[in-house]
Scaffold this motif. Structure first.
Motif, mmCIF file in Angstrom:
data_model
loop_
_atom_site.group_PDB
_atom_site.id
_atom_site.type_symbol
_atom_site.label_atom_id
_atom_site.label_comp_id
_atom_site.label_asym_id
_atom_site.label_seq_id
_atom_site.Cartn_x
_atom_site.Cartn_y
_atom_site.Cartn_z
ATOM 1 N N ARG A 92 -1.438 -7.646 4.009
ATOM 2 C CA ARG A 92 -1.271 -7.920 2.581
ATOM 3 C C ARG A 92 -2.109 -7.005 1.692
ATOM 4 N NH1 ARG A 92 1.981 -11.741 1.449
ATOM 5 N NH2 ARG A 92 2.502 -13.364 2.945
ATOM 6 N N ILE A 93 -2.793 -6.054 2.272
ATOM 7 C CA ILE A 93 -3.553 -5.127 1.443
ATOM 8 C C ILE A 93 -2.674 -3.930 1.102
ATOM 9 C CG2 ILE A 93 -4.546 -3.840 3.383
ATOM 10 C CD1 ILE A 93 -7.119 -3.633 1.705
ATOM 11 N N PHE A 94 -2.837 -3.430 -0.114
ATOM 12 C CA PHE A 94 -2.088 -2.266 -0.599
ATOM 13 C C PHE A 94 -3.080 -1.210 -1.060
ATOM 14 C CE2 PHE A 94 0.364 -6.067 -1.225
ATOM 15 C CZ PHE A 94 1.686 -5.732 -0.965
ATOM 16 N N PHE A 95 -2.658 0.050 -0.972
ATOM 17 C CA PHE A 95 -3.508 1.134 -1.462
ATOM 18 C C PHE A 95 -2.769 1.955 -2.511
ATOM 19 C CE2 PHE A 95 -5.799 0.330 2.526
ATOM 20 C CZ PHE A 95 -7.087 0.287 2.025
ATOM 21 N N TYR A 96 -3.459 2.201 -3.627
ATOM 22 C CA TYR A 96 -2.940 3.119 -4.630
ATOM 23 C C TYR A 96 -3.029 4.536 -4.071
ATOM 24 C CZ TYR A 96 -3.016 -0.431 -8.312
ATOM 25 O OH TYR A 96 -2.780 -1.539 -9.075
ATOM 26 N N ALA A 97 -2.050 5.371 -4.417
ATOM 27 C CA ALA A 97 -2.049 6.737 -3.897
ATOM 28 C C ALA A 97 -1.456 7.701 -4.917
ATOM 29 C CB ALA A 97 -1.252 6.797 -2.596
ATOM 30 N N ARG A 98 -1.923 8.930 -4.840
ATOM 31 C CA ARG A 98 -1.332 10.039 -5.578
ATOM 32 C C ARG A 98 -1.032 11.172 -4.600
ATOM 33 N NH1 ARG A 98 -0.610 9.973 -10.854
ATOM 34 N NH2 ARG A 98 -1.974 8.773 -12.250
ATOM 35 N N HIS A 99 0.006 11.937 -4.924
ATOM 36 C CA HIS A 99 0.346 13.099 -4.099
ATOM 37 C C HIS A 99 1.047 14.135 -4.967
ATOM 38 C CE1 HIS A 99 4.636 11.849 -3.923
ATOM 39 N NE2 HIS A 99 4.125 10.631 -3.946
ATOM 40 N N MET A 123 3.938 15.537 -5.110
ATOM 41 C CA MET A 123 5.373 15.542 -5.381
ATOM 42 C C MET A 123 5.765 14.642 -6.551
ATOM 43 S SD MET A 123 6.929 17.645 -3.355
ATOM 44 C CE MET A 123 8.645 17.119 -3.253
ATOM 45 N N SER A 124 4.802 13.988 -7.182
ATOM 46 C CA SER A 124 5.143 13.060 -8.253
ATOM 47 C C SER A 124 4.031 12.960 -9.287
ATOM 48 C CB SER A 124 5.420 11.658 -7.679
ATOM 49 O OG SER A 124 5.657 10.723 -8.706
ATOM 50 N N ARG A 125 4.433 12.719 -10.531
ATOM 51 C CA ARG A 125 3.454 12.461 -11.594
ATOM 52 C C ARG A 125 2.989 11.011 -11.566
ATOM 53 N NH1 ARG A 125 6.490 15.086 -16.901
ATOM 54 N NH2 ARG A 125 7.127 17.062 -15.940
ATOM 55 N N HIS A 126 3.700 10.178 -10.830
ATOM 56 C CA HIS A 126 3.470 8.738 -10.910
ATOM 57 C C HIS A 126 2.528 8.224 -9.822
ATOM 58 C CE1 HIS A 126 6.619 8.642 -13.884
ATOM 59 N NE2 HIS A 126 7.461 9.223 -13.045
ATOM 60 N N LEU A 127 1.738 7.248 -10.193
ATOM 61 C CA LEU A 127 0.883 6.563 -9.250
ATOM 62 C C LEU A 127 1.734 5.712 -8.315
ATOM 63 C CD1 LEU A 127 -2.184 5.952 -8.661
ATOM 64 C CD2 LEU A 127 -1.903 3.943 -10.137
ATOM 65 N N ALA A 128 1.370 5.638 -7.050
ATOM 66 C CA ALA A 128 2.097 4.834 -6.069
ATOM 67 C C ALA A 128 1.212 3.717 -5.558
ATOM 68 C CB ALA A 128 2.556 5.714 -4.902
ATOM 69 N N LEU A 129 1.829 2.695 -4.979
ATOM 70 C CA LEU A 129 1.104 1.579 -4.368
ATOM 71 C C LEU A 129 1.849 1.197 -3.103
ATOM 72 C CD1 LEU A 129 -1.230 -0.442 -4.596
ATOM 73 C CD2 LEU A 129 0.303 -1.963 -5.871
ATOM 74 N N TRP A 130 1.218 1.412 -1.934
ATOM 75 C CA TRP A 130 1.886 1.233 -0.646
ATOM 76 C C TRP A 130 1.166 0.200 0.216
ATOM 77 C CZ3 TRP A 130 1.258 7.159 -0.126
ATOM 78 C CH2 TRP A 130 2.223 7.808 -0.911
ATOM 79 N N PRO A 131 1.909 -0.574 0.991
ATOM 80 C CA PRO A 131 1.278 -1.507 1.942
ATOM 81 C C PRO A 131 0.484 -0.729 2.989
ATOM 82 C CG PRO A 131 3.596 -2.042 1.615
ATOM 83 C CD PRO A 131 3.374 -0.704 0.992
ATOM 84 N N TYR A 132 -0.697 -1.222 3.280
ATOM 85 C CA TYR A 132 -1.531 -0.566 4.283
ATOM 86 C C TYR A 132 -0.834 -0.472 5.633
ATOM 87 C CZ TYR A 132 -5.058 -0.199 7.949
ATOM 88 O OH TYR A 132 -5.742 0.170 9.073
ATOM 89 N N SER A 133 -0.160 -1.537 6.039
ATOM 90 C CA SER A 133 0.465 -1.559 7.358
ATOM 91 C C SER A 133 1.530 -0.477 7.497
ATOM 92 C CB SER A 133 1.080 -2.933 7.638
ATOM 93 O OG SER A 133 2.033 -3.275 6.635
#
Length: 319
Positions: A254-261, A263-273
Motif C-alpha cells: 500500500r505504499i506509493f512513491f512519487y517519481a519524475r523522469h 519522458m514527462s513534465r508530470h509528476l507520477a505516483l506508483w505503487p512500490y510493489s
C-alpha cells in the motif's frame, strides 16, 4: 514556505474525488497561506504552491483507484522538483541531474520544466560520460557508472544498493533526510512501470511517498477543512522522522512513491510493489537496440542482471 509537502489524508468515505474548490481550501488550510503567494527556497514565485496542489491531487486520484484505500489514513511527503526533459536516450543523466539538484540544494526552480540541452549540468554530464567511455548517445546501462559520475561531478555521496524487505522503510527514511533515489525500471507506453524483461529500461527519480499510517501521536497533526484530512503541525522532517516508528505503517502493498523522469513534465505516483517488480525484471537489452552495438555502449553480452537489475542509487550530501 518549505518545498516539502506533508499531509495525512483518506478518502471522503463516499468513494468520490473532492472538488477542486475543496482541494484548494484544504491546501490553503494546510499551509496557512493564501493561494499563489507562498514561496519556497527554490523560487520567489508560486511554484511550490502549484506543485503542492498537484502532488496532493495526484495522491487523491491514485488512491481513489486503489482497492481498500478508504479503510486507511495516509501520510504524504514529497519534495517539489523541476521536471527535466531528456533528448535522445539520456534518461539516466537527466535523472542523476534532477536528483543531485535536490540532494545538494543546487538549483533554483524558475519554470515548470527545462530541456536537456538547456541544462548545463546535463550537457556536461553527457560530455564526461562520453569521455569515460560510459556512453555514446547518452544511454546509461550501469548503476555503478552513474554513481561514479555523481561522486566525481557533484561531489556527493552515491551508494548503489539492492532491494530488500527493509527497502520501503529505508527509502522513506532517506527521503525524509532529503536524500534522493534514482531507480531503473521498465517503462510502459504510459510511462508507468511494466515487465518487459529490460527491453524498455528507463531511469526515474523518487521524490516522495504516500503510505498508510496509524495515528498514535495526535500532537503531530491538525485537522483541515476536509473530513479526515490532516496535515503535520511541523514541516520539519527531523521531527517527523523522530516519530516515524510511532505512526508509520509501511505496508509494501500500500505504499506509493512519487517519481519524475525525463519522458514527462508530470509528476507520477506508483505503487512500490509494481515498481519493485519492474526493477527486478531488468534482464537484457532490447534486441533491436543490441543490434545497434556500434551506436551504443552496451553491457557485456547485453545482460542487465549485474548492472541494473534490483539496483537503486541513493544520493546524499557527504558528511
Amino acid at each position: 514556505m518549505p518545498s516539502n509537502v506533508c499531509a495525512v489524508f483518506c478518502t471522503d468515505g463516499r468513494g468520490k474525488n473532492p472538488t477542486q474548490a475543496g482541494r484548494d481550501a484544504v491546501t490553503r488550510a494546510s499551509f496557512g497561506c493564501r493561494p499563489m503567494t507562498c514561496t519556497s527556497r527554490y523560487s520567489v514565485r508560486s511554484q511550490a504552491m502549484y506543485c503542492s496542489e498537484k502532488s496532493l491531487s495526484l495522491a487523491y486520484r491514485v488512491l481513489q483507484r486503489t482497492k481498500g484505500s478508504e479503510e486507511h489514513r495516509y501520510f504524504m511527503w514529497n519534495v517539489e522538483t523541476q521536471a527535466k526533459l531528456q533528448e535522445g536516450p539520456t534518461c539516466g543523466l537527466v535523472a542523476l541531474s534532477l536528483a543531485a539538484d535536490q540532494a545538494m540544494n543546487r538549483r533554483q526552480v524558475t519554470s515548470e520544466f527545462i530541456k536537456f540541452s538547456d541544462d548545463l549540468d546535463c550537457v556536461e554530464l553527457l560530455r564526461q560520460a562520453r569521455q569515460r567511455g560510459y556512453t555514446k548517445e547518452g544511454e546509461m546501462f550501469s548503476a555503478h557508472q552513474l554513481a561514479k559520475l555523481a561522486t566525481d561531478y557533484y561531489k556527493c555521496q552515491a551508494d548503489v544498493t539492492s532491494f530488500s524487505p527493509e527497502n520501503p522503510k529505508e527509502i522513506v527514511s532517506g527521503l525524509l533526510d532529503q536524500d534522493m533515489y534514482v531507480i531503473p525500471y521498465d517503462r510502459d507506453k504510459n510511462n508507468e512501470p511494466c515487465l518487459m524483461g529490460g527491453h524498455q529500461a528507463h531511469w526515474a527519480v523518487l521524490t516522495g511517498f504516500v503510505t498508510p499510517i496509524v495515528i498514535e501521536s495526535p500532537s503531530l497533526f491538525q485537522k483541515t477543512l476536509y473530513p479526515n484530512l490532516f496535515t503535520c503541525i511541523s514541516d520539519d522532517s527531523k521531527i517527523i522522522k523522530e516519530n516515524l516508528n510511532s505512526f508509520l505503517s509501511v505496508d509494501p502493498e500500500r505504499i506509493f512513491f512519487y517519481a519524475r523522469h525525463g519522458m514527462s513534465r508530470h509528476l507520477a505516483l506508483w505503487p512500490y510493489s509494481i515498481l519493485k517488480a519492474s526493477n527486478e525484471n531488468l534482464y537484457e537489452v532490447d534486441p533491436s537496440r543490441a543490434a545497434q552495438n556500434d551506436k551504443f555502449i552496451l553491457p557485456p553480452e547485453n545482460e542487465l542482471k549485474s548492472c541494473l537489475c534490483s539496483k537503486l542509487l541513493r544520493l546524499s550530501k557527504k558528511q
